[in-house]
Scaffold this motif. Structure first.
Motif, PDB file in Angstrom:
ATOM      1  N   GLU A 153       5.011   6.630  11.625  1.00 59.34           N
ATOM      2  CA  GLU A 153       4.591   5.653  10.618  1.00 59.34           C
ATOM      3  C   GLU A 153       5.781   5.215   9.773  1.00 59.34           C
ATOM      4  O   GLU A 153       5.929   4.043   9.427  1.00 59.34           O
ATOM      5  N   ASP A 182       2.793   1.661  -3.238  1.00 60.06           N
ATOM      6  CA  ASP A 182       1.929   2.113  -4.322  1.00 60.06           C
ATOM      7  C   ASP A 182       1.511   3.575  -4.134  1.00 60.06           C
ATOM      8  O   ASP A 182       1.717   4.410  -5.010  1.00 60.06           O
ATOM      9  N   LYS A 183       0.966   3.896  -2.968  1.00 56.44           N
ATOM     10  CA  LYS A 183       0.362   5.215  -2.797  1.00 56.44           C
ATOM     11  C   LYS A 183       1.362   6.311  -2.449  1.00 56.44           C
ATOM     12  O   LYS A 183       1.197   7.458  -2.853  1.00 56.44           O
ATOM     13  N   CYS A 184       2.364   5.975  -1.659  1.00 54.14           N
ATOM     14  CA  CYS A 184       3.296   7.013  -1.224  1.00 54.14           C
ATOM     15  C   CYS A 184       4.514   7.127  -2.127  1.00 54.14           C
ATOM     16  O   CYS A 184       5.256   8.092  -2.039  1.00 54.14           O
ATOM     17  N   TYR A 210       3.828  11.453   2.693  1.00 52.28           N
ATOM     18  CA  TYR A 210       2.505  11.088   3.237  1.00 52.28           C
ATOM     19  C   TYR A 210       2.553  10.212   4.487  1.00 52.28           C
ATOM     20  O   TYR A 210       1.524   9.758   4.936  1.00 52.28           O
ATOM     21  N   LEU A 211       3.759   9.949   5.007  1.00 51.30           N
ATOM     22  CA  LEU A 211       3.813   9.180   6.249  1.00 51.30           C
ATOM     23  C   LEU A 211       4.282  10.084   7.375  1.00 51.30           C
ATOM     24  O   LEU A 211       5.135  10.956   7.183  1.00 51.30           O
ATOM     25  N   SER A 216      -1.559  11.523  10.709  1.00 56.72           N
ATOM     26  CA  SER A 216      -1.628  11.772   9.270  1.00 56.72           C
ATOM     27  C   SER A 216      -2.500  12.973   8.934  1.00 56.72           C
ATOM     28  O   SER A 216      -2.370  13.546   7.868  1.00 56.72           O
ATOM     29  N   ASN A 228       0.821  -1.198   0.000  1.00 63.23           N
ATOM     30  CA  ASN A 228       0.000   0.000   0.000  1.00 63.23           C
ATOM     31  C   ASN A 228       0.864   1.261   0.000  1.00 63.23           C
ATOM     32  O   ASN A 228       0.654   2.193  -0.776  1.00 63.23           O
ATOM     33  N   ILE A 229       1.865   1.275   0.868  1.00 60.41           N
ATOM     34  CA  ILE A 229       2.751   2.434   0.943  1.00 60.41           C
ATOM     35  C   ILE A 229       3.560   2.562  -0.348  1.00 60.41           C
ATOM     36  O   ILE A 229       3.713   3.654  -0.900  1.00 60.41           O
TER      37      ILE A 229
END
Lengths: 328, 544
Positions: free
Chosen positions: A199, A158-160, A194-195, A321, A155-156
């Protein structure tokens, strides 16, 4: 047009690497190629360092010229390990012609060779050919595929990061490499955008623990703010802060195994940094650890007192976040 | 049970009380949000910068409290919620973005929601956050300052190296707890801000408090430059003083609205002669010594127009209306270029639209300079009678002479106020004013039509008075007979030009009522809580 005699790699330097319990002299080469085919990672600024379309004339000659420059300037006896990066994938035939790949292999025969590549370009056959060219039997693992895994969290990734491959892609690539007799070096990115600070510490610590089963070598890369990247966009607007050096120490200290870490831009606003007062001693400590793998050094550094440590501890506890980053 | 009740509004700012775990707290407030809203812990790996919506899909999946309000996100439709605006602290980097996002989240959320700005509030900025419409805060920002060893004061943050002795003697400082001091400093500032909302003077407080930060002044000014956005939130009347002590006061909605209505709604009576006279410190002007003397000299032989900063032209009939009777300015006689420019333009426009045979200016200083400049571009001449010594009024004889032979005419305050207040011209023939200023009642044929509100200068129409105004300032309600005030959920329609402070007529199938609006027309239609109209009189409609 620049004459071929003047063509050089983007960068080339010698250093020392802590490998299998001892220090060995190493050579690092950053080649200028056609550039990474994926070319989308949010933090990557290396993607601008490539041959543009109108420079592609004599492309192979230029690659050869870069290699020749290295051979002429760094005698083979001065290093035992070669790390070759292109800010892309050396094993991608679109980026680097296979004919040039075999030239590299024969040039560095007898060395431990670390080659940067995305997992989708790792194929057993291709690696076997490459290994047969470099292997002299001097090293148990003559080739390592260096993969920017960044995190084990899909997920990270991919998205971050927008990395474009998944854990299963990585597992397949590692399997291919193993079948060919090559090792895997995994790059772990500390604090993608984004973290929160916490995180990102948790993510990198987990990643190192999980990837240790697959990769023989692990390198921890604290994120830096590179020009013209998505990360820089966020950073300029208060949406990103590179990791604290405390976090770098924290992640290394939580690792059960040796993790290479040579923080780029450390102590600078665009790189991993603390308050400015304690940065130098921590950076020096990390560099020392990098050469001896002595974890007690990292643990000692985590104990040093500085005004910014309370701040960092607060950030780790309170940054969420929906309100981050709290500091710059 | 309802989470909160909005009791007071002042512009975008809200105040009221919040009920959490059975405990009532006044807001704007700072809370331990993670403790009060444990759901917040579920926000994990969900960062969404104010600039982009990349990870939006994660956010919208979460059905938790507080919900999220994002400038780039979907509009929020649920009423009565607390809404978290993620990463609002990063809006403090660029004032233009701050305004753009603020307008966006205001338009995307119902008026009866409370906004939570996480990790934003400091004693030095919370006034601006509340002024922008935020009501809920947390301790994160002040606690971070404590962790950094920074000492928070109202106006600034003192770095660790500065000696703190003697700055404060709060409980925190006495016990040597920086954390407690910083939290108390925020609490104290929030209390002050709440007080100013209650007093309806938050703008004055923000004007004064923002001066130590260019960012804050910029935000205030940029917001003033969005009149279409801001205007509906600003009441038309207040019964408190309006302090116009800074250059920014000129840009206040209240000021611009007054100047605009004098040009667009107000129509002067048929007088041949206009007399431009100075303002007075005492309000309404006619209660001052200087105006009483002027009145004695003029004796109705001209239409009296008071030239003043920041309101420009105040026709005598409108002198009791907010903010004409409520403003206070530092009087030096000097007018800044900005005052001259804005007010000069209004004077020019007024005399271009309204024809007088003669214009006499009995002024001095900045007011006279402004009038002279405005008339230089007009075809009408302006006769100037300079006042050398305002105390002696030595030129009053000259003013008397200038008016020699002009016809006397009565000032018609009902007509003027009706034009300004309702944009309606009514025939005031046979109207009789009874009672003493400023609380006269207006009759015609023994039937009361209006009474004056002594605090705001507005007319309060009776049902018969509303017959003269026709289809304006209507509030439509469901078929019920109001018992007490009209609450927002009962409102089904309202004239969009209604603002807080307006006199309105409530119409329903079972009853009609007169009263005063406590929120804008749009707000009463959209809200699901709060008093919409403070009712004065109810009349049942007998079923036929």
């Amino acid at each position: 047009m620049v004459s071929l005699e003047e063509v050089r790699p983007l960068a080339c330097w010698t250093g020392t690497d802590y490998y299998q319990g001892e220090n060995i002299p190493s050579l690092t080469i950053i080649l200028k190629t056609r550039g990474c085919n994926w070319n989308r990672c949010l933090m990557c600024g290396y993607r601008f360092e490539r041959y543009s379309a109108d420079e592609l004339l004599d492309f192979e000659a230029k690659l050869n010229a870069q290699l020749n420059w290295v051979i002429n300037n760094y005698p083979s006896s001065s290093y035992s390990m070669v790390k070759i990066y292109s800010s892309g994938s050396l094993f991608d035939p679109k980026e680097v012609p296979s004919s040039f790949l075999s030239r590299i292999a024969s040039a560095f025969r007898g060395k431990v060779v670390v080659v940067e590549t995305r997992p989708e370009f790792i194929e057993e056959n291709k690696l076997e050919t490459f290994i047969s060219d470099i292997d002299t039997g001097a090293w148990e693992t003559p080739l390592y595929c260096a993969i920017g895994l960044e995190t084990t969290n899909d997920n990270i990734r991919d998205k971050c990061i927008d990395k474009g491959f998944s854990m299963s892609d990585f597992f397949c690539a590692a399997e291919e490499a193993r079948k060919a007799g090559a090792g895997v070096k995994a790059y772990v990115l500390l604090k993608p955008p984004y973290l929160t600070e916490n995180e990102s510490i948790e993510d990198s610590a987990n990643t190192i623990r999980e990837v240790a089963k697959i990769a023989e070598l692990i390198s921890l890369n604290p994120c830096t703010v590179q020009k013209n990247t998505n990360v820089e966009f966020l950073w300029k607007r208060g949406g990103y802060r590179p990791p604290y050096l405390w976090s770098v120490l924290e992640v290394i200290s939580r690792a059960d195994i040796f993790v290479t870490c040579d923080p780029v831009g450390a102590g600078k606003v665009r790189g991993p940094h603390n308050c400015g007062k304690c940065d130098t001693s921590i950076i020096d400590g990390i560099r020392d650890y990098n050469l001896n793998g002595d974890l007690s050094l990292i643990e000692a550094l985590l104990e040093i007192e500085c005004d910014c440590k309370d701040e960092w501890e607060f950030i780790c506890m309170k940054e969420r976040s929906y309100c981050m980053p709290l500091t710059h | 049970m309802r989470l909160f009740e909005i009791k007071n509004r002042d512009g975008l700012a809200l105040a009221g009380h919040l009920t959490l775990d059975g405990v009532q707290t006044a807001f704007p407030v700072a809370l331990d949000m993670n403790e009060k809203f444990p759901d917040l812990m579920h926000y994990h790996h969900d960062n969404l910068s104010l600039f982009q919506e990349k990870m939006q899909e994660n956010w919208s999946d979460l059905q938790i409290n507080p919900g999220m309000l994002h400038p780039g996100g979907k509009p929020v439709t649920r009423h009565g919620d607390i809404l978290l605006v993620p990463n609002w602290h990063t809006a403090f980097i660029n004032p233009r973005n701050y305004i753009e996002w603020l307008v966006s989240i205001r338009l995307k959320s119902p008026p009866d929601t409370l906004w939570y700005a996480p990790a934003c509030a400091l004693p030095s900025n919370v006034h601006l956050l509340v002024y922008s419409g935020f009501s809920i805060f947390d301790w994160t920002s002040v606690d971070l300052k404590s962790a950094q060893g920074i000492f928070c004061l109202q106006g600034c943050e003192l770095p660790k190296v500065v000696e703190r002795e003697g700055f404060c003697s709060c409980e925190g400082c006495r016990s040597g707890s920086l954390l407690l001091h910083n939290r108390l400093a925020l609490l104290s500032e929030l209390n002050t801000v709440r007080y100013y909302i209650y007093k309806q003077q938050l703008r004055e407080y923000v004007e004064s408090r923002s001066r130590l930060s260019a960012f804050q002044v910029t935000v205030m000014r940029l917001l003033d430059q969005c009149p279409v956005f801001l205007e509906p939130f600003i009441p038309v009347t207040r019964s408190v003083q309006m302090l116009a002590t800074t250059e920014d006061s000129l840009q206040r909605v209240e000021v611009k609205r007054f100047m605009h209505r004098v040009l667009s709604r107000y129509i002067p009576p048929r007088n041949d002669v206009a007399i431009l006279i100075p303002c007075s410190a005492r309000k309404p002007y006619s209660t001052s010594k200087s105006h009483r003397r002027l009145k004695h000299i003029i004796r109705g032989r001209g239409h009296e127009l008071i030239i003043t900063s920041p309101l420009g032209i105040v026709p005598r009939e409108l002198e009791r209306i907010y903010p004409a009777a409520h403003y206070d300015v530092p009087v030096t006689g000097y007018w800044s270029q900005e005052e001259k420019k804005i007010i000069g333009a209004q004077i020019h426009e007024y005399f271009k639209n309204n024809q007088y045979r003669r214009v006499i200016a009995y002024l001095e200083g900045g007011a006279l300079e402004t009038v002279t400049a405005a008339f230089s571009a007009l075809e009408v001449d302006c006769e100037i009678i300079t006042r050398d010594d305002p105390k002696k009024d030595s030129m009053s004889g000259e003013l008397d002479d200038a008016l020699y032979g002009e016809k006397r005419k009565r000032s018609d305050i009902v007509r003027g106020t009706c034009l300004y207040q309702f944009d309606t011209s009514i025939n005031t023939e046979n109207f009789i004013l009874k009672g003493y200023s400023p609380e006269e009642r207006v009759f015609r044929n023994k039937m009361q039509l209006f009474s004056f509100d002594a605090h705001t200068g507005y007319l309060r129409p009776t049902f018969q008075g509303w017959d003269l105004i026709k289809d304006k300032y209507n509030v439509c309600i469901d078929p019920f007979i109001p018992q007490g005030d009209i609450l927002a959920p009962g409102v089904v329609g309202a004239d969009p030009q209604i603002r807080e402070g307006d006199e309105v007529i409530v119409r329903g199938k079972q009853a009609i009522a007169t009263g005063r609006a406590l929120m804008s027309g749009d707000c009463m239609v959209e809200s699901t809580q709060g008093v919409a109209v403070k009712v004065r009189k109810v009349m049942r409609i007998e079923p036929q």
